[in-house]
Design an enzyme around this catalytic site. Structure first.
Site, PDB file in Angstrom:
ATOM      1  N   ARG A  18      35.173  35.495  31.100  1.00 18.03           N
ATOM      2  CA  ARG A  18      34.698  35.737  32.013  1.00 18.03           C
ATOM      3  C   ARG A  18      34.745  36.794  33.461  1.00 18.03           C
ATOM      4  O   ARG A  18      33.882  37.525  33.681  1.00 18.03           O
ATOM      5  CB  ARG A  18      33.545  34.616  32.347  1.00 18.03           C
ATOM      6  CG  ARG A  18      31.947  34.133  31.623  1.00 18.03           C
ATOM      7  CD  ARG A  18      33.295  31.947  31.904  1.00 18.03           C
ATOM      8  NE  ARG A  18      34.353  32.151  31.192  1.00 18.03           N
ATOM      9  CZ  ARG A  18      34.110  31.749  30.291  1.00 18.03           C
ATOM     10  NH1 ARG A  18      33.716  31.400  29.486  1.00 18.03           N
ATOM     11  NH2 ARG A  18      35.203  31.469  29.887  1.00 18.03           N
ATOM     12  N   THR A  19      35.274  36.217  34.349  1.00 20.51           N
ATOM     13  CA  THR A  19      35.525  36.762  35.536  1.00 20.51           C
ATOM     14  C   THR A  19      36.121  38.651  35.593  1.00 20.51           C
ATOM     15  O   THR A  19      35.173  39.310  36.019  1.00 20.51           O
ATOM     16  CB  THR A  19      36.927  36.259  36.534  1.00 20.51           C
ATOM     17  OG1 THR A  19      36.495  34.685  36.297  1.00 20.51           O
ATOM     18  CG2 THR A  19      36.949  36.894  37.394  1.00 20.51           C
ATOM     19  N   ARG A  50      43.022  38.665  40.222  1.00 16.72           N
ATOM     20  CA  ARG A  50      43.648  37.895  39.692  1.00 16.72           C
ATOM     21  C   ARG A  50      44.978  37.366  39.050  1.00 16.72           C
ATOM     22  O   ARG A  50      45.690  37.586  38.714  1.00 16.72           O
ATOM     23  CB  ARG A  50      43.227  37.114  38.231  1.00 16.72           C
ATOM     24  CG  ARG A  50      43.462  35.714  37.394  1.00 16.72           C
ATOM     25  CD  ARG A  50      42.588  35.186  37.144  1.00 16.72           C
ATOM     26  NE  ARG A  50      41.582  34.607  37.118  1.00 16.72           N
ATOM     27  CZ  ARG A  50      40.819  34.703  36.308  1.00 16.72           C
ATOM     28  NH1 ARG A  50      40.710  33.579  35.509  1.00 16.72           N
ATOM     29  NH2 ARG A  50      39.230  33.435  36.916  1.00 16.72           N
TER      30      ARG A  50
HETATM   31  C1  NCD Z   1      37.575  29.183  35.926  1.00 15.30           C
HETATM   32  C2  NCD Z   1      39.575  29.120  36.749  1.00 15.30           C
HETATM   33  O1  NCD Z   1      40.116  30.773  35.954  1.00 15.30           O
HETATM   34  O2  NCD Z   1      39.754  29.655  37.188  1.00 15.30           O
HETATM   35  N1  NCD Z   1      37.360  30.169  34.982  1.00 15.30           N
HETATM   36  C3  NCD Z   1      36.219  30.965  35.523  1.00 15.30           C
HETATM   37  O3  NCD Z   1      37.137  32.221  36.626  1.00 15.30           O
HETATM   38  N2  NCD Z   1      35.353  31.512  35.562  1.00 15.30           N
HETATM   39  C4  NCD Z   1      37.980  27.726  35.454  1.00 15.30           C
HETATM   40  C5  NCD Z   1      38.956  27.221  34.124  1.00 15.30           C
HETATM   41  O4  NCD Z   1      39.792  28.183  34.006  1.00 15.30           O
HETATM   42  O5  NCD Z   1      39.571  25.857  34.050  1.00 15.30           O
END
Ligand code: NCD
Length: 307
Positions: free
Chosen positions: A51-52, A101
């Site tokens: 998603r991100t 990230r």
């Molecule tokens: C989250 C993350 O990466 O911290 N995911 C996301 O970006 N929607 C939550 C997760 O990984 O549990």
């Protein structure tokens, strides 16, 4: 301001501005379809993501811009031992804005210190995840009509869940907020978040292991996945992974206007039968995330004088 590393890098007024931009994008997408023409977003993802990363990329395309991407640390110079600082300086020569990230807490900060272009933290280890919080905030705003007077239950892995840490930081700035922290003993909210955010701002909170007992008082239930990749041993993960599973049966304890949120990915903690409950908002969160990332890219590129 040329960076969003922590959600508190955006004050409540800026959050409100991003929300208004996002709502305007939803209403008038054509108005925004070319604003980033000729501009490039670099997505640097040293950790898995669906998603991100995709929502950042979709956001930039919907603004008329381009994306260059590093999706596998093993095929980049990081595998040869390049530092995050040198990567930041390099990518600044190619792109107009970075979303990064990284598994190490503080990596996004180091990137921002060394980049000459705006930097957005897309998750740094177990620390922060500010853009997930912007998605969460737009969801709460659209579903609950604002941010004041809410009792928010956070359930699951409150120790390693970075989305929880960022959401607590963000929501602690509004009026009459209460938190119910629901987790196994081993996965309780870190004491630095309790001390520096909750206690410092006199935010009422209670800690419990009992989801069912907490449900009736909640306006928002924020479920989270047990963060397997941050555990030191697999045995502990296996013991704790199914601590909470939200089912239609448990939803009977909730108020009719409670909303269920989850940053996703979901593993076992919400059964798929809950998806058709009108109170389930986690896929709305996904869409809201794209609009808020569009708003954030616009804000940072404007402030940097790049659009
Ligand atoms: C989250 C993350 O990466 O911290 N995911 C996301 O970006 N929607 C939550 C997760 O990984 O549990």
């Amino acid at each position: 301001m040329n960076r969003v590393i922590d959600i508190v890098d955006l004050n409540p007024k800026e959050i409100e501005e991003c929300i208004q931009t996002a709502l305007d994008i939803i209403k008038n997408p054509d108005k925004y379809a070319h604003v980033c023409e000729g501009k490039k977003l670099a997505t640097l993802f040293f950790e898995p993501s669906t998603r991100t990363r995709m929502s950042f990329e979709a956001a930039m395309y919907e603004l008329g811009g381009h994306v260059i991407s590093m999706t596998d640390a093993n095929t980049s110079s990081a595998a040869k031992g390049e530092s995050v600082a040198d990567t930041a300086k390099t990518v600044s020569c190619y792109a107009d804005i970075i979303a990064i990230r990284h598994p190490k807490e503080g990596a996004a900060y180091v990137t921002a210190q060394n980049a000459s272009i705006p930097v957005i933290n897309a998750g740094d280890g177990g620390h922060c995840h500010p853009t997930q919080t912007t998605a969460d905030l737009l969801t709460i705003y659209r579903e609950k009509g604002g941010f004041d007077n809410l009792t928010i239950g956070l359930c699951g892995d409150l120790k390693f869940g970075r989305t929880v840490h960022s959401l607590i930081n963000a929501m602690s700035r509004y009026k009459n907020i209460k938190f119910v922290l629901i987790s196994p003993e081993e996965l309780k909210l870190p004491s630095y978040v309790k001390k520096d955010v909750l206690q410092k701002n006199n935010i009422p909170y209670e800690q419990t292991t009992d989801l069912e007992r907490a449900m009736p008082k909640l306006d928002v239930l924020y479920m989270t996945r047990v963060q397997r990749e941050r555990f030191f041993n697999e045995e502990d993960y296996l013991r704790l992974k199914d601590s909470y599973i939200l089912t239609p049966q448990k939803m009977k304890y909730a108020r009719d206007d409670m909303i269920v949120m989850h940053p996703l990915p979901r593993v076992n903690e919400i059964s798929v039968e809950v998806d058709t409950d009108p109170r389930a908002c986690y896929f709305k969160q996904v869409l809201n995330g794209k609009y808020m990332r569009m708003a954030l890219i616009l804000k940072l590129l404007k402030e940097a004088g790049r659009i």
